[in-house]
Design a protein around this motif. Sequence first.
Motif, mmCIF file in Angstrom:
data_model
loop_
_atom_site.group_PDB
_atom_site.id
_atom_site.type_symbol
_atom_site.label_atom_id
_atom_site.label_comp_id
_atom_site.label_asym_id
_atom_site.label_seq_id
_atom_site.Cartn_x
_atom_site.Cartn_y
_atom_site.Cartn_z
ATOM 1 N N ASN A 282 -39.342 -46.781 -27.365
ATOM 2 C CA ASN A 282 -38.062 -46.810 -27.770
ATOM 3 C C ASN A 282 -37.954 -47.194 -29.233
ATOM 4 N N ASP A 283 -38.941 -46.761 -29.907
ATOM 5 C CA ASP A 283 -38.579 -47.115 -31.373
ATOM 6 C C ASP A 283 -38.279 -45.957 -32.518
ATOM 7 N N GLY A 284 -37.820 -44.962 -31.598
ATOM 8 C CA GLY A 284 -37.249 -43.676 -32.065
ATOM 9 C C GLY A 284 -38.343 -42.875 -32.942
ATOM 10 N N TRP A 285 -39.682 -42.913 -32.287
ATOM 11 C CA TRP A 285 -40.797 -41.972 -32.755
ATOM 12 C C TRP A 285 -41.435 -41.741 -31.425
ATOM 13 N N ASP A 286 -41.392 -40.291 -31.419
ATOM 14 C CA ASP A 286 -41.992 -39.616 -30.448
ATOM 15 C C ASP A 286 -43.482 -39.922 -30.428
ATOM 16 N N ASP A 287 -44.127 -40.389 -29.278
ATOM 17 C CA ASP A 287 -45.679 -40.575 -29.188
ATOM 18 C C ASP A 287 -46.321 -39.326 -28.249
ATOM 19 N N LEU A 288 -47.573 -39.220 -28.272
ATOM 20 C CA LEU A 288 -48.259 -38.224 -27.723
ATOM 21 C C LEU A 288 -49.173 -38.656 -26.537
ATOM 22 N N ASP B 242 -38.632 -41.450 -16.755
ATOM 23 C CA ASP B 242 -38.154 -42.670 -16.408
ATOM 24 C C ASP B 242 -38.140 -42.725 -14.973
ATOM 25 N N ALA B 243 -39.117 -42.850 -14.185
ATOM 26 C CA ALA B 243 -38.941 -42.735 -12.708
ATOM 27 C C ALA B 243 -38.215 -43.907 -12.054
ATOM 28 N N ASP B 244 -38.263 -45.029 -12.618
ATOM 29 C CA ASP B 244 -37.464 -46.069 -12.140
ATOM 30 C C ASP B 244 -36.078 -46.266 -12.620
ATOM 31 N N ARG B 245 -35.796 -45.889 -13.841
ATOM 32 C CA ARG B 245 -34.733 -45.842 -14.628
ATOM 33 C C ARG B 245 -34.609 -47.176 -15.240
ATOM 34 N N ASP B 246 -35.538 -47.965 -15.636
ATOM 35 C CA ASP B 246 -35.864 -49.152 -16.125
ATOM 36 C C ASP B 246 -35.446 -49.087 -17.533
ATOM 37 N N GLY B 247 -35.240 -47.991 -18.355
ATOM 38 C CA GLY B 247 -35.259 -47.870 -19.761
ATOM 39 C C GLY B 247 -36.435 -47.324 -20.428
ATOM 40 N N PHE B 248 -37.555 -47.407 -19.765
ATOM 41 C CA PHE B 248 -38.801 -47.145 -20.427
ATOM 42 C C PHE B 248 -39.422 -46.017 -19.571
ATOM 43 N N LEU C 165 -27.346 -30.289 -28.303
ATOM 44 C CA LEU C 165 -27.035 -31.385 -28.352
ATOM 45 C C LEU C 165 -28.474 -32.258 -28.385
ATOM 46 N N SER C 166 -28.332 -33.261 -29.400
ATOM 47 C CA SER C 166 -29.428 -34.321 -29.500
ATOM 48 C C SER C 166 -29.039 -35.769 -28.942
ATOM 49 N N LEU C 167 -29.627 -35.952 -27.808
ATOM 50 C CA LEU C 167 -29.219 -37.434 -27.293
ATOM 51 C C LEU C 167 -30.022 -38.215 -27.680
ATOM 52 N N GLN C 168 -29.421 -39.847 -27.609
ATOM 53 C CA GLN C 168 -30.108 -41.001 -27.926
ATOM 54 C C GLN C 168 -29.482 -41.842 -26.927
ATOM 55 N N GLY C 169 -30.527 -42.292 -26.000
ATOM 56 C CA GLY C 169 -30.246 -43.491 -25.197
ATOM 57 C C GLY C 169 -30.239 -44.692 -25.784
ATOM 58 N N THR C 170 -29.401 -45.728 -25.218
ATOM 59 C CA THR C 170 -29.267 -47.124 -25.484
ATOM 60 C C THR C 170 -29.682 -47.957 -24.327
ATOM 61 N N ALA C 171 -28.956 -48.040 -23.459
ATOM 62 C CA ALA C 171 -29.232 -48.632 -22.163
ATOM 63 C C ALA C 171 -30.306 -47.840 -21.254
ATOM 64 N N SER C 172 -30.156 -46.457 -21.680
ATOM 65 C CA SER C 172 -31.397 -45.624 -21.063
ATOM 66 C C SER C 172 -32.386 -45.372 -21.996
ATOM 67 N N ASN C 173 -33.398 -44.886 -21.912
ATOM 68 C CA ASN C 173 -34.601 -44.590 -22.566
ATOM 69 C C ASN C 173 -34.229 -43.756 -23.541
ATOM 70 N N ARG C 174 -34.778 -44.116 -24.835
ATOM 71 C CA ARG C 174 -34.071 -43.547 -26.004
ATOM 72 C C ARG C 174 -34.219 -41.945 -26.063
ATOM 73 N N ASP C 175 -35.229 -41.318 -25.334
ATOM 74 C CA ASP C 175 -35.152 -39.876 -25.333
ATOM 75 C C ASP C 175 -34.063 -39.215 -24.392
ATOM 76 N N ALA C 176 -33.431 -39.974 -23.733
ATOM 77 C CA ALA C 176 -32.547 -39.681 -22.534
ATOM 78 C C ALA C 176 -33.172 -38.840 -21.806
ATOM 79 N N LEU C 177 -34.263 -38.963 -21.320
ATOM 80 C CA LEU C 177 -34.917 -38.221 -20.388
ATOM 81 C C LEU C 177 -34.519 -38.668 -19.106
ATOM 82 N N GLY C 178 -33.979 -37.502 -18.269
ATOM 83 C CA GLY C 178 -33.275 -37.675 -16.847
ATOM 84 C C GLY C 178 -31.740 -37.497 -17.061
ATOM 85 N N ALA C 179 -31.252 -37.493 -18.273
ATOM 86 C CA ALA C 179 -29.736 -37.123 -18.269
ATOM 87 C C ALA C 179 -29.408 -35.875 -17.873
ATOM 88 N N LEU C 180 -28.358 -35.608 -17.304
ATOM 89 C CA LEU C 180 -27.829 -34.153 -16.849
ATOM 90 C C LEU C 180 -26.671 -34.014 -17.501
#
Length: 560
Positions: A123-129, A170-176, A460-475
């Motif tokens: 969640n540092d704002g940079w996509d890892d590989l 984010d399988a358990d929705r803990d933000g990571f 839309l470019s989504l940025q999570g805060t309480a969620s993971n930063r990539d917002a993966l799992g957002a509907l």
Amino acid sequence: MTPLQRGAASAGGRAAAVARDAPRFVDVTAASGVHFHHNTGAFGRRWLPETLGPGVVIFDANGDGLPDILFVNGRNFPGKPGAATTPALYLNLGGMRFRDATHESGLDFSAYCLGGAAGDIDNDGWDDLYLSCLGQDHLLHNDHGHFTDISRRAGLTQAYELGASVAFLDADRDGFLDIYVTRYVRWTPETDVFCSVGTQEKTYCTAAVYKSPPAHYYHNRGNGTFEDRTSEAGLQITDARMMGVVPLDVDGDGWPDLAVACDNHANLLYHNRGNGTFEEIALPAGFAVDLEGRARGGMGIDAGDYDRSGRPSLAVTYFFDEMAGLYRNEGNLFFLDVAPASDVGRTTRSAVGWGCLLFDYDLDGLLDLFLAAGHLDGAREQALGQPYRQPQHLFHNLGGGRLADVTPTAGGDLAVPMVARGAAFADLDGDGDLDLVVTANGGPAKVFENRGSHGNWLRLSLQGTASNRDALGALVKVRAAGATQTWYVHSGGSYLSQSQRDPTFGLGAARAADEVEIRWPSGLTQRLGRVAANQRLEIREPGTPRGPGRPPAPGRGRGR
């Protein structure tokens, strides 16, 4: 004004009405500056990994807001002379121009890899590989555009395996973000099997002659390390010969599920129980086997709401004479394969399918379908008359759940036969519509610019805060002109590949979306009123940012 803004402005003028013209995809590889050529490592032994081919990952590697292209690559096997080959990262310069930045990004290492995906693990704002490989996988941390291999200290297995596709979720929705990686078969040079087709000469085997290990599910501890919880999560199925994987929310309960395409084994559908475990439900869900109860040679997979039901359906590519699958989500955890009664089934029976994409190429508000094709090797062409190089397939969504094959009218370049494998979409030139990148096994990758007319659009470019930063799992739901589109933000999908994650909604003739609704992975629902068309809108999740190690919000887990 950035290249993306300039492209968006020019797009507005040619998006005044719903696109009605024929699609037009033009091969602009040479002019784009992309010159990637895949190395299978082949040197006459006809080893199984040589047939699988490369994936392609589209993500923003350097944080400038433009989609970049990472080509996964193989390398020479011991005994084959030649220079070492590496992955290739092409940074987007705007205007459909790219430059090779592999060396300066730290990605100039040689490994025999096949698939990949990108996600912000810390969640540092940079996509890892993450690269899935033959031998050991590689997790590469992104530090402002430079990548460092952290595989060992992050806790990845060091076992010699043959990997395939990758998905962050984010399988358990803990933000990571956690990581799910498929494993294909147990193969080493010492255990390679001799196969032939009509002659005594060795040819490439299909996966049916090999056993396979389970996938890996790596749970993110939130401190830069991962724990392999495959068994604890109920994801330890063996001998499934897993290929493509896509996260989706099958039943709209807010928890990410997983659909896996399997080769010579029943497909898998893992339903997330919400308590750290998954239940495999593919057979009762109608997704495991074909209508006659047979497992097929599944390769690529994608998910999307192509019929505007509000539910994600699934598309899967299969082997020769098996036709592609289009699994319509009927609700109540049940899918119906409607491909046999449509162009999708009829026109893909003679194809060996790989990459698989549900995307709206003409921005009319309906998801279309693209399938990449190419055979294993030339021996089957000579012995069985099955073409080695094959045309790609593009299906236009006519509405009402109907898809029509429009490949012959798509400008000609898509129909040029190639030995295609991975495929991904993105707005590479910033004009609003979605372009295509397709890789070839042992050949040059192709960049296809979308030059067809199209409707208005909203990205839309989504940025999570309480969620993971990539917002993966957002509907995300977008309502416009009396219709509602839904998009589940996810990584992975296709075959060994990942497309641009920012959801793109076609608005047709509408000049604005009437409402945008986002259900964030944290459980928060956010609504925006009227939003003008033809723009990329950045949306940040409201609320207090999540800190390292902070537990999920109360009530987010559920037992069963």
